[in-house]
Design an enzyme around this catalytic site. Structure first.
Site, PDB file in Angstrom:
ATOM      1  N   ARG A 197      39.858  43.034  31.972  1.00 48.48           N
ATOM      2  CA  ARG A 197      40.993  43.638  31.259  1.00 48.48           C
ATOM      3  C   ARG A 197      41.749  42.584  30.437  1.00 48.48           C
ATOM      4  O   ARG A 197      42.065  42.796  29.267  1.00 48.48           O
ATOM      5  CB  ARG A 197      41.960  44.272  32.257  1.00 48.48           C
ATOM      6  CG  ARG A 197      41.512  45.557  32.891  1.00 48.48           C
ATOM      7  CD  ARG A 197      42.562  46.004  33.907  1.00 48.48           C
ATOM      8  NE  ARG A 197      42.270  47.302  34.495  1.00 48.48           N
ATOM      9  CZ  ARG A 197      43.055  47.900  35.399  1.00 48.48           C
ATOM     10  NH1 ARG A 197      44.165  47.284  35.811  1.00 48.48           N
ATOM     11  NH2 ARG A 197      42.729  49.088  35.886  1.00 48.48           N
TER      12      ARG A 197
ATOM     13  N   LEU B  52      32.142  19.700  21.900  1.00 46.71           N
ATOM     14  CA  LEU B  52      33.270  20.153  21.093  1.00 46.71           C
ATOM     15  C   LEU B  52      34.189  18.958  20.914  1.00 46.71           C
ATOM     16  O   LEU B  52      34.753  18.439  21.879  1.00 46.71           O
ATOM     17  CB  LEU B  52      34.012  21.301  21.796  1.00 46.71           C
ATOM     18  CG  LEU B  52      35.279  21.816  21.115  1.00 46.71           C
ATOM     19  CD1 LEU B  52      34.943  22.469  19.776  1.00 46.71           C
ATOM     20  CD2 LEU B  52      36.010  22.809  22.018  1.00 46.71           C
TER      21      LEU B  52
END
Length: 592
Positions: free
Chosen positions: A333, A56
Site C-alpha cells: 500500500r 550508483l
C-alpha cells in the site's frame, strides 16, 4: 572528497566448476539488479569466486568503482552502503594501510585486514551497508549487514555447494536450492558456515527497561547531528516530505543545514545546489499534499508536488511487487506511491533523498501505542518493531527508491541516535503523562523541536533575522499533527480502491481455499490474496514466500500487541484508522 557506494551486489563463492564457468551467468544475473546501480558495473572473477557490483554514484562520481581491493589484491570487497563516520574510523585503525580510493566504505576492507572475521565487533560503524569480503590468502569470506537492515541482503546455497549473496532475491531464486534474508546485525562466516550476530546493544534486551531521563535539548541536538551526518553528497539531494512529523523534521533540519553550508565561503554547494529539493505525492486533495506544501514554504525548499491517479497506482502494482519482493499488505500500500514518486524524482536529476522511516518504531508513533498498558509493554513493543524494520519500512524505503536508481537515507536509524533514543525511560515516550492524562503519540520528539513553545514560555520571541536554534523548526499545526500512515496520508481513497480492486479479482471461494493454495502465511483478506498471487507469479518457490513475515496486525502492530485491547482481537486491518477512538482530525494544540 570521498566516494559513496550505493549499489546492487551479487557474489557467488565456492563455485565447483570454477569462476570462469559462471562468469556469463553471473553478469546476466547482476544485470537483473542494475536498476540499483545504473552508473557503472564491475566484476571480480578468479579461482572459484565471483563478486559483481552495480554502482550508483552519489559522492565522488569519478572515483570509487567496485569491487574494492587492498594494495596487493589479496582481499576483495563488494559493498552496498554509506559509512557516515568513515573518517573517524580510519583514525582508529592501527595498521599501516594503503588507501587506494576515496570510498567511504574502503574502511571496512582495511578493518577486516586488521581484525579478521570479527572486524565489525572492533570498530563502531555508523552507517547502512551490506558487504561481502573475500580473503584470497586465507581462502575464506564473510558477508555482513548493518544493525537495522536498512540495506537488503539475501543469501542462498547453490546446487554445486556454492554460497550466493545478493541485494535482491530475484538473482537467487533460479539458482539456489534454498535462500533467505541475512538478519540485520549479523555476519556469515565461511570458515564455520555459520550466521552469527556481530551487533549487540543493551536496547535489545527485552527484560531491561531503561530508567534514564533525557532532556529535550539533548534529544534535539542528537537528531540534528544524525541528519547532518546523512547529508554527504556531491550530486543534488532532496527529502521526501509527506507533511507529517517525521519527514518534516528531517526536511527542516536538512534545509537549515543546507542553507548554512551554501553560505560558507568557497562552498561547492553555493554554486551547485544551495536549496534543498523536497518531494511529495498523493491523490488530488490528499492530506499529505497540503501539509507538505505548508512545510516547504516555511523551510524554503524547492518543492515538487506530484499527484497520481488510482488507476496509475493499480497499474503499477505488478512492478511494485516485483521490485519489493514482498506480499505484505501495508508495505505494498505504502510503496506504490513511493515507487511512482521515485521515478519522477530521478527525472529531476536528484540521486539521493532523506526519508523519515524509523521514528514510529523508536518513539511509539503508531496509533495502537495509545493502548499500551504500561511502560514495560510499551518498550518491549518498541524493541520488536525496531528489530523487524528490515522486513517492512526499511525494505519499502530501499527497494521503492532503488527501483529507479534513487538512494534513500534514513536519519532516524542513525546508529548513534538509535542507541540514545532506545535507552531512555519509555515513560517519556508514552501516550499518557505521569498523571495518566492522554497526550499525542511521539510527544517527546515533538516537544524537543517545539522551540517556539519554549520561547513563549520564556517570553523570548524567536529570531527572524537569522537561523538559530531558537527559531521554529515547524509550524505548530505540523509539529503537533496526528500520525497518518503513509498509505493513508496519500489519500484515504487509495486504500479503499485497493480493497475494491482486490474484491473484484478474488472470489469468496478462492479466499476460503487460501490455506490450501498458500499453506505458509495464508492470506486472510481478498487484498492480501491478490498481492500473494502477483508475488507467486514472480517468485513461485517456497523459499521466496518464507522471506515475508506474517501474522495478525492492527494498525501495524506486532501480534503480541494485539493482546493490549480486546477490540484488536476482532480486527485484521493495518490501517491507522483501525484504532477506534484515537484517530482524530487533530489534537487541540500541544498536550503537555
Amino acid at each position: 572528497f570521498f566516494s559513496s557506494t550505493m549499489c546492487g551486489i551479487l557474489a557467488i563463492l565456492g563455485i565447483a566448476g570454477g569462476a570462469d564457468s559462471m562468469r556469463h551467468r553471473a553478469l546476466k544475473l547482476s544485470a537483473m539488479i542494475r536498476h540499483r546501480g545504473p552508473d557503472w558495473s564491475g566484476i571480480y572473477c578468479e579461482g572459484k569466486n565471483i563478486l559483481c557490483h552495480e554502482r550508483l554514484a552519489i559522492v565522488g562520481v569519478d572515483d570509487g568503482a567496485q569491487p574494492l581491493y587492498n594494495v596487493n589484491k589479496t582481499i576483495v570487497m563488494s559493498v552496498n552502503g554509506e559509512i557516515y563516520n568513515h573518517i573517524a574510523l580510519r583514525k582508529t585503525l592501527k595498521g599501516n594501510h594503503t588507501w587506494l580510493t576515496h570510498s567511504d566504505c574502503e574502511v571496512l576492507l582495511h578493518a577486516y585486514a586488521e581484525y579478521g572475521e570479527d572486524f565489525l565487533k572492533h570498530i563502531k560503524v555508523n552507517g547502512m551497508f551490506a558487504v561481502v569480503i573475500y580473503d584470497q590468502a586465507n581462502d575464506r569470506y564473510v558477508a555482513a549487514r548493518d544493525p537495522f537492515g536498512i540495506i537488503p541482503l539475501y543469501y542462498g546455497h547453490g546446487r554445486d555447494g556454492s554460497v550466493w549473496f545478493s541485494s535482491e532475491m530475484k538473482s537467487l531464486q533460479d539458482n539456489c536450492e534454498v535462500f533467505q534474508t541475512l538478519p540485520p546485525g549479523h555476519v556469515y562466516k565461511s570458515s564455520s558456515a555459520t550466521v552469527e550476530p556481530w551487533y549487540c546493544h543493551e536496547w535489545q534486551n527485552m527484560d531491561a527497561v531503561p530508567s534514564k531521563q533525557i532532556t529535550l535539548k539533548d534529544l534535539r541536538v542528537a537528531f540534528e547531528d544524525a541528519v547532518i551526518r546523512h547529508m554527504m553528497a556531491e550530486t543534488p539531494c532532496g527529502v521526501l516530505l509527506s507533511g507529517g512529523l517525521d519527514s518534516s523534521l528531517v526536511a527542516a533540519i536538512a534545509a537549515r543545514y543546507q542553507s548554512w553550508k551554501s553560505s560558507e565561503p568557497g562552498s561547492r554547494s553555493e554554486a551547485a545546489f544551495p536549496k534543498l529539493h523536497s518531494f511529495c505525492i498523493g491523490l488530488a486533495g490528499s492530506p499529505d499534499l497540503k501539509a507538505a506544501e505548508q512545510v516547504a514554504e516555511l523551510i524554503d525548499t524547492n518543492h515538487h508536488s506530484y499527484t497520481f491517479t488510482i488507476q496509475e497506482g493499480l497499474d503499477a502494482l505488478n512492478d511494485v511487487i516485483w521490485h519489493l519482493e514482498t506480499y505484505d499488505v501495508t508495505t505494498i500500500r505504502a510503496s506504490t506511491p513511493m515507487f511512482l514518486m521515485s521515478r519522477k524524482i530521478k527525472a529531476t536529476g536528484v540521486k539521493m533523498v532523506l526519508s523519515g522511516e524509523g521514528s514510529d518504531e523508536i518513539f511509539g508513533g503508531y496509533l495502537y501505542f495509545h493502548k499500551a498498558p504500561n511502560k514495560e509493554e510499551f518498550h518491549k513493543e518498541l524493541i520488536r518493531k525496531v528489530s523487524a524494520l528490515h522486513m517492512f519500512d526499511c525494505l519499502r524505503a530501499n527497494k521503492s527508491t532503488m527501483a529507479w536508481g534513487l538512494e534513500a537515507r534514513v536519519p532516524f536509524l542513525d546508529r548513534e541516535f538509535v542507541e540514545l533514543a532506545m535507552c531512555f525511560d519509555p515513560a517519556q515516550k508514552m501516550c499518557k503523562d505521569e498523571d495518566g492524562k492522554p497526550r499525542i503519540e511521539k510527544h517527546i520528539i515533538r516537544a524537543a523541536f517545539d522551540v517556539e513553545g519554549e520561547a513563549k514560555k520564556n517570553e523570548t520571541p524567536p529570531s527572524k533575522k537569522k537561523k538559530t536554534e531558537d527559531q521554529p523548526y515547524l509550524p505548530s499545526a505540523i509539529l503537533w499533527r496526528q500520525k497518518e500512515q503513509f498509505s493513508d496520508g496519500v489519500g484515504y481513497g487509495w486504500i479503499d480502491a485497493l480493497r475494491d480492486h482486490a474484491a473484484s479479482k478474488v472470489t469468496d471461494e478462492q479466499l476460503r481455499q487460501a490455506k490450501f493454495r498458500f499453506p505458509h502465511n495464508p492470506p486472510q483478506t481478498k487484498e492480501a490474496y491478490y498481492y500473494r498471487q502477483i508475488f507467486c507469479n514472480h517468485f513461485p518457490g517456497d523459499a521466496a514466500q518464507k522471506t515475508v513475515p506474517g501474522g495478525p496486525s492492527v494498525a501495524c502492530s506486532t501480534a503480541a500487541a494485539i493482546e493490549w485491547d480486546e477490540s484488536f482481537k476482532k480486527m485484521n486491518d493495518p490501517s491507522g484508522r483501525a484504532v477506534a477512538g484515537v484517530h482524530t482530525d487533530s489534537y487541540k494544540g500541544p498536550l503537555n
